[in-house]
Design a protein around this motif. Structure first.
Motif, PDB file in Angstrom:
ATOM      1  N   LEU A 163      47.852   3.122 -20.938  1.00 14.34           N
ATOM      2  CA  LEU A 163      48.337   3.518 -22.255  1.00 14.34           C
ATOM      3  C   LEU A 163      49.075   4.853 -22.186  1.00 14.34           C
ATOM      4  O   LEU A 163      50.133   5.025 -22.813  1.00 14.34           O
TER       5      LEU A 163
ATOM      6  N   TRP B 267      53.015   4.970 -22.997  1.00 12.37           N
ATOM      7  CA  TRP B 267      53.402   5.728 -24.190  1.00 12.37           C
ATOM      8  C   TRP B 267      54.340   6.875 -23.824  1.00 12.37           C
ATOM      9  O   TRP B 267      55.302   7.157 -24.550  1.00 12.37           O
TER      10      TRP B 267
ATOM     11  N   ILE C  41      51.102  -3.164 -21.716  1.00 11.88           N
ATOM     12  CA  ILE C  41      51.291  -2.266 -22.856  1.00 11.88           C
ATOM     13  C   ILE C  41      52.767  -1.940 -23.042  1.00 11.88           C
ATOM     14  O   ILE C  41      53.250  -1.830 -24.184  1.00 11.88           O
TER      15      ILE C  41
ATOM     16  N   GLY D 299      54.126  -4.781 -24.878  1.00  9.56           N
ATOM     17  CA  GLY D 299      53.730  -4.738 -26.275  1.00  9.56           C
ATOM     18  C   GLY D 299      54.495  -3.694 -27.069  1.00  9.56           C
ATOM     19  O   GLY D 299      54.920  -3.938 -28.203  1.00  9.56           O
ATOM     20  N   LEU D 300      54.721  -2.528 -26.469  1.00  9.01           N
ATOM     21  CA  LEU D 300      55.481  -1.477 -27.148  1.00  9.01           C
ATOM     22  C   LEU D 300      56.938  -1.874 -27.334  1.00  9.01           C
ATOM     23  O   LEU D 300      57.583  -1.481 -28.314  1.00  9.01           O
TER      24      LEU D 300
ATOM     25  N   HIS E 126      50.490   2.669 -33.780  1.00  6.85           N
ATOM     26  CA  HIS E 126      50.722   1.726 -32.697  1.00  6.85           C
ATOM     27  C   HIS E 126      49.464   1.046 -32.174  1.00  6.85           C
ATOM     28  O   HIS E 126      49.504  -0.131 -31.820  1.00  6.85           O
TER      29      HIS E 126
ATOM     30  N   LEU F 230      48.936  -2.790 -31.198  1.00 14.08           N
ATOM     31  CA  LEU F 230      48.840  -3.096 -29.769  1.00 14.08           C
ATOM     32  C   LEU F 230      47.531  -3.770 -29.382  1.00 14.08           C
ATOM     33  O   LEU F 230      47.287  -4.003 -28.189  1.00 14.08           O
TER      34      LEU F 230
ATOM     35  N   ALA G 111      47.848  -6.799 -26.931  1.00 12.30           N
ATOM     36  CA  ALA G 111      48.262  -6.400 -25.586  1.00 12.30           C
ATOM     37  C   ALA G 111      47.141  -5.652 -24.873  1.00 12.30           C
ATOM     38  O   ALA G 111      46.898  -5.859 -23.675  1.00 12.30           O
ATOM     39  N   LEU G 112      46.443  -4.772 -25.597  1.00 12.73           N
ATOM     40  CA  LEU G 112      45.338  -4.038 -24.995  1.00 12.73           C
ATOM     41  C   LEU G 112      44.201  -4.969 -24.598  1.00 12.73           C
ATOM     42  O   LEU G 112      43.608  -4.829 -23.517  1.00 12.73           O
TER      43      LEU G 112
END
Length: 553
Positions: A350, A354, A433, A436-437, A463, A467, A470-471
């Motif tokens: 993550l 990010w 992730i 997903g982002l 977020h 998310l 995905a997480l």
């Protein structure tokens, strides 16, 4: 309007994670280069030639098998309609739930000269003893190729089927119009178009083959991975093990290069809407032959070893032996290790994803960190363990001196093992992730930042709720792979610490299969979870594929 640049805290954390993944490789090279020429001379004369030859032959054999089985089954279930096709197109993924060392463990007992398979053959043919008839010994290089090939072909099957499903039917129709038969159209049109996808699947299968230690050792094949383990553990020669591991890194770089080359050319598209390949209904003997051909890999790679594990487990429980305290303790250790690795890997993924997302107008500053953080999955567990050991021991000894603690507290607590598995599986949450982002519009960050929220608050309040799928998927994949991990666990586990994988390894080494089967069954049941999710994804993709147009002839 681009995204606001991320703060230095996120960049520093992402950089630290990337450096942490690269540190074992640098440490490995340092150990290997600093051990003198004597080690290299001995390895080049006595160890590397045979181990490298065995590894090359194993990779070549497994590569040929997974390409043949994976590509053939993917094409068959894509372009033909036959009995059982609806079930087989997802059942062909089931061997992914079987770690290679478990399949080797099962078949060693099933195909033993006095085991059930050879016993049944002798009973049917009238032979009375193994001296009169016995199958070739599974403990051989061909045996290892067969076992690994039938377990790892789904990597090629997945990528090939995805490519075949998206190929426009009119390309095949044009080839048929120009006089090509079905086989000619496949080899001259469909297969070249799928070549990048095949390269990706093949490289993943070969990386798993290179990482394998249990199956190769059970089947008596001295590969580079087995040589690393025996040199370190049996001969207590860390420098020699590091040098063999460096030789393995050459193979890893070649396989990663193959995968990158495949991904770079994996771009095929069309400006107009086109209908996909439609399955051609088979009749009579051809239909049942297709069913048999597509079913055999599932039977050999999953059903037979799974039934064996269930049978041995039930037999042991019916005899009243139950579960031993050591096995129950191994289960607890496995769950604890998997939970720790999952938490650390998802948190690290993550942070990296990010920081890459929030890199503003200069994404290259953090993009390399995401790529570096994903390299751990390509490095075999034995290589990663050796590279991590020296810096971990130095840090652990310094910490023990500083705190006045006896021994090596981090090693004894399993922290080093958790760190190794985290570095190895970090690629899964980073990739998941990031994907997903990528589906979330930048306007969400922009609105949040305009309202006065900082990057951490934007992540937490905007977020993270979006998310969750995905997480969850990344956490599941990491959890299951951490449960199955054998090489790094064998080398870095604390004293008197067993997981289900190491328990099974020890039972197989002693030749006691009954209790090992219970541990193996637990690992397989856990491994079924991501395979079920993957099968659902495949089913969803098949359901949304275009169905208009004419069937391909």
């Amino acid at each position: 309007m681009g995204l606001p640049p991320v703060g230095p805290t996120w960049r520093i954390a992402s950089l630290a994670i990337a450096v942490g993944v690269l540190a074992p490789v640098v440490s490995l090279a340092w150990i290997a280069l600093g051990s003198g020429l004597g080690h290299w001379t001995n390895l080049l004369q006595n160890v590397l030639p045979q181990a490298a030859l065995n590894t090359a032959l194993l990779l070549a054999g497994v590569g040929a098998m997974v390409l043949l089985i994976g590509t053939g089954c993917a094409w068959l279930v894509t372009v033909c309609d036959f009995p059982g096709r609806g079930m087989l197109h997802w059942a062909l993924l089931l061997p992914l739930a079987m770690p290679t060392y478990i399949v080797a463990f099962a078949y060693l007992d099933l195909l033993h000269p006095i085991g059930p398979v050879q016993g049944a053959i002798r009973w049917l043919t009238g032979f009375e003893s193994p001296r009169q008839f016995r199958l070739p010994d599974l403990r051989s290089l061909p045996g290892a190729i067969l076992v690994l090939g039938f377990v790892l072909y789904p990597y090629v099957y997945m990528t090939a089927r995805a490519m075949f499903m998206t190929q426009p039917a009119h390309w095949m129709e044009a080839a048929r119009t120009l006089g090509e038969g079905r086989a000619g159209a496949f080899f001259r049109v469909a297969l070249p178009l799928a070549r990048p996808a095949l390269a990706v699947g093949l490289s993943l299968a070969l990386l798993e083959t290179l990482n394998d230690i249990g199956a190769s050792e059970f089947l008596g094949v001295n590969t580079l991975t087995v040589a690393v383990y025996t040199t370190w553990i049996t001969r207590s020669d860390l420098a020699g093990a590091a040098q063999i591991a460096c030789a393995m890194l050459v193979v890893v770089v070649a396989l990663v290069g193959l995968e990158r080359h495949g991904r770079r050319h994996q771009r095929f598209g069309s400006a107009q809407r086109m209908h996909a390949l439609q399955p051609r209904r088979l009749q009579g003997a051809a239909a049942w032959l297709a069913t048999t051909v597509a079913t055999l890999p599932v039977l050999i790679g999953f059903v037979a070893p799974a039934l064996y594990l269930v049978w041995e487990t039930v037999k042991r429980l019916r005899l009243g032996h139950g579960l031993s305290p050591g096995l129950i303790g191994s289960l607890g250790n496995t769950l604890g290790l998997a939970a720790g690795v999952t938490t650390a890997a998802v948190a690290g993924g993550l942070i990296v994803a990010w920081a890459t997302r929030q890199s503003g107008s200069t994404p290259t500053r953090t993009r390399w960190q995401a790529r570096a953080a994903s390299l751990g999955y390509a490095v075999p567990g034995t290589v990663l363990a050796i590279g991590l050991l020296t810096p971990a021991l130095a840090f652990d000894a310094g910490l023990a001196t500083l705190l006045g603690l006896p021994g090596l507290p981090l090693m004894a607590a399993g922290v080093v093992l958790v760190a190794a598995c985290t570095l190895r599986f970090l690629a899964m949450p980073v990739g998941g992730i990031e994907a997903g982002l990528a589906r979330l519009p930048p306007a969400l960050e922009q609105a949040s930042r305009l309202l006065g929220e900082n990057p951490a608050g934007t992540l937490r309040r905007v977020h993270l709720p979006l998310l969750r799928p995905a997480l969850a998927a990344a956490a599941l994949l990491v959890f299951v792979d951490a449960m199955k991990e054998l090489p790094a666990t064998l080398l870095l586990r604390p004293a008197n610490f067993d997981t289900l994988a190491t328990w099974l390894y020890a039972e197989a080494a002693r030749g006691t299969y009954e209790e090992g089967a219970i541990a193996a069954l637990g690992i397989v049941l856990a491994g079924l979870l991501p395979v079920v999710l993957l099968a659902r994804t495949q089913l969803a993709g098949a359901a949304t594929a275009p169905r208009h147009g004419h069937p391909s002839s």
